[in-house]
Design a protein around this motif. Sequence first.
Motif, PDB file in Angstrom:
ATOM      1  N   ILE A   1       3.993  15.489  -1.851  1.00  0.00           N
ATOM      2  CA  ILE A   1       3.529  14.128  -1.567  1.00  0.00           C
ATOM      3  C   ILE A   1       2.363  13.812  -2.487  1.00  0.00           C
ATOM      4  N   ASP A   2       2.383  12.616  -3.086  1.00  0.00           N
ATOM      5  CA  ASP A   2       1.266  12.267  -3.971  1.00  0.00           C
ATOM      6  C   ASP A   2       0.139  11.540  -3.231  1.00  0.00           C
ATOM      7  N   GLY A   3       0.424  10.945  -2.092  1.00  0.00           N
ATOM      8  CA  GLY A   3      -0.618  10.306  -1.290  1.00  0.00           C
ATOM      9  C   GLY A   3      -1.137   9.004  -1.866  1.00  0.00           C
ATOM     10  N   SER A   4      -0.412   8.408  -2.813  1.00  0.00           N
ATOM     11  CA  SER A   4      -0.916   7.206  -3.482  1.00  0.00           C
ATOM     12  C   SER A   4      -1.106   6.035  -2.521  1.00  0.00           C
ATOM     13  N   GLY A   5      -0.228   5.897  -1.548  1.00  0.00           N
ATOM     14  CA  GLY A   5      -0.372   4.805  -0.585  1.00  0.00           C
ATOM     15  C   GLY A   5      -1.622   4.957   0.257  1.00  0.00           C
ATOM     16  N   TRP A   6      -1.859   6.176   0.729  1.00  0.00           N
ATOM     17  CA  TRP A   6      -3.072   6.422   1.507  1.00  0.00           C
ATOM     18  C   TRP A   6      -4.312   6.246   0.634  1.00  0.00           C
ATOM     19  N   MET A   7      -4.243   6.715  -0.603  1.00  0.00           N
ATOM     20  CA  MET A   7      -5.404   6.581  -1.491  1.00  0.00           C
ATOM     21  C   MET A   7      -5.700   5.110  -1.753  1.00  0.00           C
ATOM     22  N   ARG A   8      -4.648   4.299  -1.892  1.00  0.00           N
ATOM     23  CA  ARG A   8      -4.839   2.860  -2.094  1.00  0.00           C
ATOM     24  C   ARG A   8      -5.567   2.271  -0.872  1.00  0.00           C
ATOM     25  N   LEU A   9      -5.113   2.633   0.318  1.00  0.00           N
ATOM     26  CA  LEU A   9      -5.748   2.148   1.545  1.00  0.00           C
ATOM     27  C   LEU A   9      -7.209   2.597   1.607  1.00  0.00           C
ATOM     28  N   PHE A  10      -7.469   3.863   1.329  1.00  0.00           N
ATOM     29  CA  PHE A  10      -8.831   4.373   1.428  1.00  0.00           C
ATOM     30  C   PHE A  10      -9.739   3.771   0.355  1.00  0.00           C
ATOM     31  N   SER A  11      -9.187   3.512  -0.818  1.00  0.00           N
ATOM     32  CA  SER A  11      -9.969   2.851  -1.863  1.00  0.00           C
ATOM     33  C   SER A  11     -10.350   1.434  -1.460  1.00  0.00           C
TER      34      SER A  11
END
Length: 186
Positions: free
Chosen positions: A171-181
């Motif tokens: 999993i790259d976690g890009s969606g979660w990282m976008r949310l956290f950013s």
Amino acid sequence: PEALPAALHVGGVDSGSNRELDAAVRLVLGLALLQAGRIDEAVAEIEAARLDGGTEGAGFSVAVSAGLALAYVAAGRSEQARTLADAGAGAGTYLDQIQHGLAGAWAALQLAASDTPDRFDAVVAASDATDSRLDQAVTRLARACAWQTLGRDDAEAAEHDARARLTTMGIDGSGWMRLFSLAAGA
């Protein structure tokens, strides 16, 4: 990001047929929109899910509350996010509790609360009490992003740990990282 086209394809259901099913579809679509960075649309979908989610503070409505708290924090609506997060503390499933905890921690960061680091540590500890490796990685990713926002020396190591955990699951976690950013910059 791959979840968004699927969620959009499913679309809504006739709200007269099954309100909880309609709320579930709206919640999933809202969360997919949230991870795609489409905050206004996400808030609208999850607020609509809240209207159809049943009795406030019970059952499925707790999951909707958790999703809405995350959407509010991404939108910079810190006070509303904190209110939902505090109301949802200890309620629902472990995932509902983790998501409420994440929203509460981000709201604390946005409001410059002194207990911000403790809130992120608490949500990581809550995820560690489960068997969900994904939630353990996601909460660490949130904490790493918060540490970076706070300018902490351990931010880089925290992010490396979170990303290594995600990588082991493919999993790259890009969606979660976008949310956290978004939550960090709101």
